[in-house]
Scaffold this motif. Sequence first.
Motif: not given
Length: 304
Positions: A64-79, A94-97
């Motif tokens: 399990x990886x948690x991306x803290x303060x992920x924003x719009x998820x570009x780095x989350x998907x990279x992870x 932020x719901x929009x992000x």
Amino acid sequence: MAEGRHQHGHQHVHQDHGHGGHDSTHPDWVAMIPHLERNAEVYAPLYTQAMAWLRGTRPGGTGVIVDVGSGPGVVSCRLAEEFPQAKVVAADPEEGLLARAAERAAREGLADRVSTLRVELPHALDELPAADLMWAARSLHHVGDQRAAIAALAGRLAPGGTLALIEGGLPWRSLPRDFGMGRAGLQTRMDALEEEWFADMRAAVPDSKADTEDWAGLLTDAGLVRPASRTFLLDLPAPLDPRARELVVELWRRRRDSLPQSAPAEDAAVVDRLLDPEDPQSLHRREDLFLLTAHTVHTAVKEA
């Protein structure tokens, strides 16, 4: 990632790639999505290097990886791409992000491994799921009590888990020292002004506490072991592709917006020319434009 912030009585933290040139108090996160995504996409080579190094430090794998303060998820998907066996949680206030992160994960075929979690940051770090890898990229410096935040993140690690903070490195460069306009050394002078801005920003963060930026020491004070640091380079030579050029123009625009009145008038005039698309020497037209910077990753492990 975006910048850290104070809104509705809560401070929100997102990943970002530098200091200055913005209103860090009441940003419109939905409006900033294109900027946040462009930042993360242009910086992808640096993140790929950092994640490959992290992957090598975890021979037992990562669940399990948690991306803290992920924003719009570009780095989350990279992870998720770099750790193909892992489940990734994009955590953000932020719901929009988060909606944008979910859209990206679905578009990239990662919806089964990338999920989103709305959580107030940094006030509700204890609501984060237990993680084998906790990733916090250039967001911690927007938290008032960095020591307490690191301790809270360390507390959410599973036994044997790794906390990875991206803080510090080297200022970005995009032009030669003397690029034929104004007095040479403009970027170094801009760095000094941004350091002043950064100090003021830190002092204004709610509950701000002054801690020496000894990240290894802060990690070990939180009870973690085997601290390590490594710096990764982003080296995009001239001529830049259109996406990277857009980012550099925006970085300079944000830098211009944050220039204090005390800045030399000659320097401000040069920056104005650099941002003028009609000027033949502008950033929009220069063939010598590049992007060079470095980010440092600091890690430590929770004992199994």
